[in-house]
Design a protein around this motif. Structure first.
Motif, PDB file in Angstrom:
ATOM      1  N   LEU A  73      53.320  54.753  73.168  1.00 59.81           N
ATOM      2  CA  LEU A  73      52.976  53.926  72.014  1.00 59.81           C
ATOM      3  C   LEU A  73      53.095  52.431  72.307  1.00 59.81           C
ATOM      4  CD1 LEU A  73      51.972  53.929  69.148  1.00 59.81           C
ATOM      5  CD2 LEU A  73      54.331  54.212  68.346  1.00 59.81           C
ATOM      6  N   PHE A 121      49.916  50.294  72.619  1.00 59.56           N
ATOM      7  CA  PHE A 121      49.051  50.209  71.441  1.00 59.56           C
ATOM      8  C   PHE A 121      47.934  49.171  71.562  1.00 59.56           C
ATOM      9  CE2 PHE A 121      52.644  47.371  70.518  1.00 59.56           C
ATOM     10  CZ  PHE A 121      52.009  46.210  70.074  1.00 59.56           C
ATOM     11  N   TYR A 175      44.832  50.697  72.791  1.00 56.04           N
ATOM     12  CA  TYR A 175      44.213  51.672  71.906  1.00 56.04           C
ATOM     13  C   TYR A 175      43.340  51.021  70.838  1.00 56.04           C
ATOM     14  CZ  TYR A 175      47.994  54.421  74.004  1.00 56.04           C
ATOM     15  OH  TYR A 175      48.864  55.019  74.884  1.00 56.04           O
ATOM     16  N   MET A 231      46.242  57.403  67.896  1.00 56.91           N
ATOM     17  CA  MET A 231      47.275  57.429  66.865  1.00 56.91           C
ATOM     18  C   MET A 231      47.742  58.861  66.621  1.00 56.91           C
ATOM     19  SD  MET A 231      47.026  56.737  62.803  1.00 56.91           S
ATOM     20  CE  MET A 231      46.387  58.410  62.678  1.00 56.91           C
ATOM     21  N   ALA A 256      53.118  56.033  65.153  1.00 60.40           N
ATOM     22  CA  ALA A 256      51.876  55.397  65.587  1.00 60.40           C
ATOM     23  C   ALA A 256      51.119  54.728  64.453  1.00 60.40           C
ATOM     24  CB  ALA A 256      50.974  56.424  66.269  1.00 60.40           C
ATOM     25  N   MET A 295      50.087  50.847  64.781  1.00 60.74           N
ATOM     26  CA  MET A 295      48.698  50.468  64.995  1.00 60.74           C
ATOM     27  C   MET A 295      48.106  49.738  63.795  1.00 60.74           C
ATOM     28  SD  MET A 295      47.528  53.762  67.280  1.00 60.74           S
ATOM     29  CE  MET A 295      45.946  53.106  67.760  1.00 60.74           C
TER      30      MET A 295
END
Length: 357
Positions: A108, A111, A114, A322, A332, A336
């Protein structure tokens, strides 16, 4: 298992060194390292030239002690995927590393990868990441609880673009082309038909020379520093965003053994490193582009329409990551969502709206 065994073996070799730590109450020698080399990797350069230098100078000037850093960059004590564990086991006292090389243990923490097409300025990206870390203490607490290290500061890679052996103008031109990347960013390529290849910056030059893959996803400073422009001279400005995924940590046991006044200086200088790192990285990006041009790279800018098309192809990617993180028991959604808001707070306009619910 082999990586842990290697690190434990190194830790035994440090016993004699550690006796020197105990022997002197006023003079402290500490080890700091990174898997990337100083020079081609700008975040390592700033750690050495800013953080290390300032701590040594301030401790000498403001206390009765001295601190001397033994600097071990370029994988001399721990490689890019070993630095987290090296700090955990005390082989390194301080570590600077990209969380991208711990895609499982620090899933994570990746992030920013992502949610691509985020802030293109490293100043803005680090500022946004700092908001996320402050709003989500799990990110910091997890480093302490699982890996016995204290987070000191956040750094970044400058804005990501794409280098290739041959020129291309449309996303379809990249279908089937093998391109290298550092892990969490590889899906940016996969979504447009590229064949992604997991790699690391120190491996890239030879791999492109020998045809393992035909290009690299990298910021300009790194692309120039590692001389990728020689095997793959075409550099397309895409603007995936600066990635605030480099961190500076210290082994908690080592940190606790230092006098309080030295601890205070370390914390203050780590904060100064974080606050100045974005400016340094943005300057590094500008210099990297200038040097790439001087070294003969063919630099072109991706048309805005094609960039948006690429961003739209990744619209489901954040939600997928996520959900994967949530299955791991990690917060998550909160992290996020926080990053999306934080980026907007520092002035970023996302090319597409990433829906997480």
């Amino acid at each position: 298992m082999r990586k842990v065994q290697k690190l434990l073996a190194l830790s035994y070799l440090m016993i004699i060194f550690d006796l020197g730590w105990i022997a002197s109450a006023e003079d402290f020698t500490v080890r700091i390292g990174a898997g990337h080399p100083k020079g081609p990797a700008p975040y390592v350069t700033t750690v050495s030239d800013v953080f290390v230098k300032s701590v040594e100078e301030r401790v000498l000037a403001e206390t009765d002690h001295t601190v001397h850093f033994i600097e071990a960059y370029g994988g001399s004590l721990a490689g890019v995927s070993e630095t987290l564990e090296a700090v955990q086991y005390g082989i390194l006292d301080f570590g600077a590393y990209c969380v991208c090389f711990e895609p499982s243990k620090l899933f994570l923490h990746n992030f920013p990868y992502y949610e691509p097409f985020g802030p293109e300025s490293s100043v803005d990206a680090i500022a946004a990441a700092r908001i996320v870390y402050d709003e989500n203490p799990w990110l910091t607490d997890m480093l302490s609880q699982r890996f016995k290290q204290k987070l000191l500061g956040l750094g970044a890679w400058d804005n990501y673009h794409l280098g290739t052996k041959t020129e291309w103008k449309d996303i379809s031109d990249l279908a089937g082309v093998k391109l290298g990347g550092a892990g969490p960013n590889l899906p940016w390529l996969k979504y447009v038909g590229v064949v992604p290849v997991q790699s690391s910056l120190p491996e890239g030059y030879l791999a492109m020379k020998t045809g393992v893959y035909d290009g690299w996803l990298a910021p300009p400073a790194a692309y120039n520093g590692f001389k990728y422009y020689e095997p793959s001279p075409n550099y397309t400005l895409i603007g995936f965003g600066a990635m605030p995924v480099n961190i500076l940590t210290v082994n908690e046991k080592r940190f606790a053994a230092l006098p309080a006044e030295i601890q205070r200086i370390i914390i203050e200088e780590a904060k100064a490193w974080e606050e100045g790192n974005g400016t340094a990285m943005d300057a590094s990006q500008a210099n990297g582009l200038r040097m790439l041009r001087e070294n003969g790279a063919n630099i072109v800018e991706l048309p805005a329409g094609v960039r948006r098309e690429w961003a739209e192809s990744l619209s489901e990617f954040p939600r997928e990551k996520m959900l994967e993180a949530e299955r791991r028991g990690e917060p998550a959604f909160a992290v996020m969502q926080s990053y999306i808001r934080a980026a907007e707070t520092v002035g970023h306009v996302w090319p597409v709206h990433y829906k997480l619910d």
